[in-house]
Enzyme design. Structure first.
Site, PDB file in Angstrom:
ATOM      1  N   THR A 185       1.014  -1.185  -0.037  1.00 35.79           N
ATOM      2  CA  THR A 185       0.032   0.167   0.159  1.00 35.79           C
ATOM      3  C   THR A 185       1.235   1.148   0.353  1.00 35.79           C
ATOM      4  O   THR A 185       2.050   0.976   0.335  1.00 35.79           O
ATOM      5  CB  THR A 185      -1.103  -0.420   1.582  1.00 35.79           C
ATOM      6  OG1 THR A 185      -0.092   0.027   2.480  1.00 35.79           O
ATOM      7  CG2 THR A 185      -2.093  -1.365   1.805  1.00 35.79           C
ATOM      8  N   GLU A 331      -5.435  -4.284  -1.233  1.00 34.93           N
ATOM      9  CA  GLU A 331      -5.245  -5.376  -0.765  1.00 34.93           C
ATOM     10  C   GLU A 331      -6.972  -6.076  -1.326  1.00 34.93           C
ATOM     11  O   GLU A 331      -7.593  -7.555  -1.706  1.00 34.93           O
ATOM     12  CB  GLU A 331      -6.479  -4.922   0.174  1.00 34.93           C
ATOM     13  CG  GLU A 331      -5.246  -4.640   1.267  1.00 34.93           C
ATOM     14  CD  GLU A 331      -5.708  -2.305   0.815  1.00 34.93           C
ATOM     15  OE1 GLU A 331      -4.654  -2.112   2.237  1.00 34.93           O
ATOM     16  OE2 GLU A 331      -5.627  -2.789   0.538  1.00 34.93           O
ATOM     17  N   LYS A 439     -16.602  16.051  10.174  1.00 36.08           N
ATOM     18  CA  LYS A 439     -17.926  16.373  11.033  1.00 36.08           C
ATOM     19  C   LYS A 439     -18.284  18.309  11.668  1.00 36.08           C
ATOM     20  O   LYS A 439     -17.166  18.278  11.711  1.00 36.08           O
ATOM     21  CB  LYS A 439     -17.547  15.575  11.897  1.00 36.08           C
ATOM     22  CG  LYS A 439     -19.227  15.171  12.977  1.00 36.08           C
ATOM     23  CD  LYS A 439     -18.902  13.884  14.079  1.00 36.08           C
ATOM     24  CE  LYS A 439     -20.434  14.070  14.675  1.00 36.08           C
ATOM     25  NZ  LYS A 439     -20.193  12.654  15.635  1.00 36.08           N
ATOM     26  N   TRP A 444     -22.558  15.200   9.387  1.00 34.37           N
ATOM     27  CA  TRP A 444     -21.380  14.227   8.601  1.00 34.37           C
ATOM     28  C   TRP A 444     -21.756  15.751   6.880  1.00 34.37           C
ATOM     29  O   TRP A 444     -22.637  15.608   6.506  1.00 34.37           O
ATOM     30  CB  TRP A 444     -21.489  13.148   8.265  1.00 34.37           C
ATOM     31  CG  TRP A 444     -21.363  12.393   9.350  1.00 34.37           C
ATOM     32  CD1 TRP A 444     -22.358  11.930  10.234  1.00 34.37           C
ATOM     33  CD2 TRP A 444     -20.204  12.111   9.979  1.00 34.37           C
ATOM     34  NE1 TRP A 444     -21.768  11.179  11.134  1.00 34.37           N
ATOM     35  CE2 TRP A 444     -20.071  11.854  11.428  1.00 34.37           C
ATOM     36  CE3 TRP A 444     -18.607  12.875  10.068  1.00 34.37           C
ATOM     37  CZ2 TRP A 444     -19.641  11.242  12.180  1.00 34.37           C
ATOM     38  CZ3 TRP A 444     -17.565  12.371  10.830  1.00 34.37           C
ATOM     39  CH2 TRP A 444     -17.994  10.556  11.644  1.00 34.37           C
TER      40      TRP A 444
END
Length: 542
Positions: A185, A331, A439, A444
Site C-alpha cells: 500500500t 487489498e 463533521k 457529516w
C-alpha cells in the site's frame, strides 16, 4: 459424490501458455527510454520470458525468492511479471514514486533478493543500496548501448543477461495457492503494508475483471493500461489482456504526457484504456489545445479517486468516449466494483438522473461480497440512503498483511476505510474515506461531493476539500483549488458556485487558490499533506 472434472491448478503459467499458443501474433507495443516505439508479439514476448527464467536461475534465484522491480509500463516489465511468477518466485513491484525511506522499508521488509530497475531509477537505488543489505544484485532494464555509469554493486545489463540464454524452459508445477506477487500500500499512514497475491487469486481476479460488465475485454480490443504496473499489478490488465487476446500498448515513462497518449491512441488504434483522473485531465487538456481527435477510443476506465462530472461530459460530448467508474484497492487485487453504464440509458433518464447514475462507483464484480455497516457493525439496506462503512470479502481479497498479525480482515470481512451507500440498482456511491469525512456541528459533510462540484466549475482544474478545526463548528470544510491556465476567479465567485448545488451548511467556509495540489505516489490527492499544511488555517469568521 465427487466431481469428475480434471484438477488443474489455477496459475499464471496457464495464461502465458494460452496466449502463446492461441494469440501468438497479437502485438505488444512499448515506449522505453532506449526505444521510442518497440514492437513485438506475444510469441516473441514469451520466448524472451523463457530466456529470462533461465537467466534468473543462473543468477541463483530460486522458488520462493522475492524479486523486486522498479519499472515503467513496458515490454521488459511484462517479461518480468511472467518469468518471476511462473518460475515460482514472487514478483515485487516497487512504486518508484514513494519516498526513499518507504522504498528502503518495503525492499527490506519483502526481503527482495534481486532488483530489476529502469534507467530512470538507478539514482534512487544508488542512494539506498547501503541500506539494502539483503539485495544480492541489480539488473538495469536496458541494452549495453544505453547502460549508465553506476555505483551499484553486482550490476548487470538486462539485454546482455538474456542474450546468451535458451528460449526453452521447463516451467515448474506450482501450487495455485503459492505466492505470485506482492504489492505494498502507498503508506499514507504509518509504514506501507504488503499484500501477497496467489496464483489462484490472480487468475480468479483476471476472469472476474474481464467480464462484460467490467473491463469487457475481447480480441477485438486494443488496450493501453496507463495505470502503472507498479500499482496493484496494473489493475490486472497485464494478465487479462493476454488471456483475451488483446493487443497491449504501454506508454512507459510517457504515461502522464497528453500528447504522447493522443499519438499512441491514434497510431495504434486503441479502443480502451484505464487510468486515474489526473491522466485523463492531461489528455483532455492536450486535445482541447491541439484540436485533435481520438476516433478509435470508445471507453476509458477511471479509478483511484472520484472522477468529476466534467471529465465524463468532455469525453462523451466532444470525443464520443464513454467514461466508466471503477473502485477497488491494493487489498482487493484491486477491482471491487465497476460501473459499466449503457450510454443509451440517458435516453430513458433525465440528465440529472443519468449524471447521478454514471458518477457512481458501480456494482460489485463477481467474487466480491460487499456490505455496508453502521458504527455498531449492523448491515445496512441497499436503499440509496443508508450510508456506512464498506466491508468486503472474497477469493481475491486479502485476509491479512504480510508479516503483520494486526490489520486485515476481522470476522471474515475486510474494512476498506471507505464510507458509501448502495442504491436499489446495486450501484455503490462512495461518499468519503473514513479519515476524510468532515463533521461540522455534529453533522457529516462529504468532501468528495464538494470536490466534484468544485471541479465542475469551468475555471477550475483540480480541487480538494479538507476539514479544518473550527472553534464553533468543530470542523468546517476548506476548499483548496487549482485554477485552469489562463483563467481568473475570485474567492466569492468560487464559493457562490456551490449555492443551490449542495446544502447551505455544506458550502466551504473559505477557499484557497494554489498552483498545484499534493498527490500520493499513486496519483491520488494527498489529504494528509493538505491537513498538515492547513492545520493552523485562520478562518475569516473567527
Amino acid at each position: 459424490m465427487q466431481s469428475t472434472m480434471m484438477n488443474m491448478p489455477l496459475n499464471i503459467t496457464s495464461v502465458m501458455n494460452f496466449a502463446d499458443k492461441v494469440y501468438p501474433n497479437v502485438e505488444v507495443v512499448s515506449i522505453t527510454a532506449d526505444n521510442p516505439r518497440h514492437r513485438y508479439t506475444y510469441k516473441d514476448a514469451f520466448a524472451r520470458v523463457r530466456k529470462l527464467a533461465n537467466a534468473l536461475a543462473k543468477l541463483g534465484a530460486k522458488q520462493g525468492d522475492v524479486i523486486g522491480t522498479l519499472a515503467w509500463n513496458d515490454y521488459r516489465h511484462l517479461e518480468l511479471y511472467y518469468a518471476i511468477s511462473c518460475s515460482g518466485m514472487v514478483c515485487h513491484t516497487v512504486n518508484p514514486r514513494l519516498f526513499d525511506e518507504q522504498i528502503d522499508y518495503i525492499i527490506n521488509h519483502a526481503e527482495d533478493q534481486w532488483v530489476f530497475i529502469d534507467v530512470a531509477f538507478v539514482g534512487t537505488l544508488e542512494r539506498l543500496q547501503d541500506k539494502l543489505s539483503g539485495v544480492k544484485g541489480y539488473v538495469i532494464l536496458t541494452d549495453e548501448a544505453h547502460m549508465p555509469e553506476t555505483s551499484l554493486n553486482n550490476v548487470h545489463c538486462y539485454e546482455t543477461l538474456l542474450a546468451g540464454e535458451s528460449d526453452q524452459f521447463d516451467w515448474p508445477e506450482l501450487d495455485e495457492n503459492s505466492a505470485s506477487a506482492i504489492c505494498y500500500t502507498s503508506g499514507t499512514t504509518g509504514n506501507p503494508k504488503g499484500v501477497v497475491y496467489s496464483h489462484r487469486s490472480t487468475i480468479l481476479h483476471c476472469y472476474a475483471s474481464s467480464l462484460p460488465d467490467a473491463f469487457g475485454l475481447s480480441r477485438n480490443d486494443i488496450t493501453m493500461p496507463i495505470v502503472p504496473m507498479f500499482h496493484v499489478n496494473g489493475w490486472g490488465l497485464v494478465y487479462s489482456a493476454p488471456m483475451s487476446g488483446v493487443k497491449l500498448v504501454m506508454p512507459g515513462p510517457k504515461m502522464g504526457d497528453g500528447e504522447t497518449l493522443c499519438e499512441l491512441i491514434n497510431s495504434e488504434k486503441i479502443t480502451c484504456s484505464a487510468g486515474v483522473p489526473t491522466v485523463w485531465l492531461a489528455l483532455l487538456q492536450y486535445l482541447e489545445k491541439s484540436g485533435k481527435t481520438i476516433d478509435t477510443l470508445n471507453r476509458v476506465t477511471v479509478g483511484g479517486s472520484a472522477c468529476p462530472l466534467s471529465i465524463f461530459d468532455a469525453f462523451r460530448d466532444n470525443y464520443n468516449v464513454i467514461v466508466q467508474h471503477a473502485w477497488g484497492m491494493t487489498e482487493m487485487s484491486p477491482l471491487g466494483t465497476y460501473n459499466r453504464v449503457n450510454d443509451d440509458a440517458h435516453e430513458k433518464m433525465s440528465k440529472e438522473e443519468f449524471d447521478t447514475h454514471r458518477l457512481r462507483q458501480g456494482r460489485p464484480i463477481c467474487g466480491v461480497d460487499l456490505r455496508i455497516v453502521d458504527a455498531d457493525g449492523k448491515e445496512l439496506p441497499w436503499d440509496g440512503e443508508s450510508s456506512g462503512a464498506v466491508q468486503v470479502r472474497g477469493p481475491f481479497i486479502t485476509e491479512r498483511y504480510h508479516k503483520l498479525d494486526t490489520g486485515g480482515a476481522e470476522d471474515g470481512w475486510f474494512e476498506t476505510g471507505d464510507v458509501a451507500f448502495m442504491d436499489q440498482d446495486s450501484l455503490m456511491q462512495i461518499t468519503d474515506r473514513t479519515k476524510d469525512v468532515i463533521k461540522s456541528g455534529g453533522e457529516w459533510i462529504s468532501s468528495i461531493e464538494l470536490e466534484n462540484c468544485a471541479v465542475d466549475h469551468p475555471k477550475i482544474a483540480e480541487a480538494a476539500v479538507i476539514g479544518v478545526s473550527h472553534p464553533k463548528w468543530t470542523e468546517r470544510p476548506l476548499l483548496v483549488a487549482v485554477v485552469k491556465e489562463g483563467e481568473d476567479i475570485s474567492k466569492e465567485e468560487m464559493l457562490d458556485w456551490f449555492d443551490g448545488k449542495v446544502a447551505k451548511w455544506w458550502i466551504p467556509a473559505d477557499c484557497v487558490f494554489v498552483d498545484d495540489l499534493p498527490h500520493t505516489a499513486t496519483g491520488k490527492l494527498s489529504k494528509k499533506d493538505l491537513r498538515d499544511d492547513y492545520q493552523n488555517f485562520q478562518w475569516s469568521d473567527v
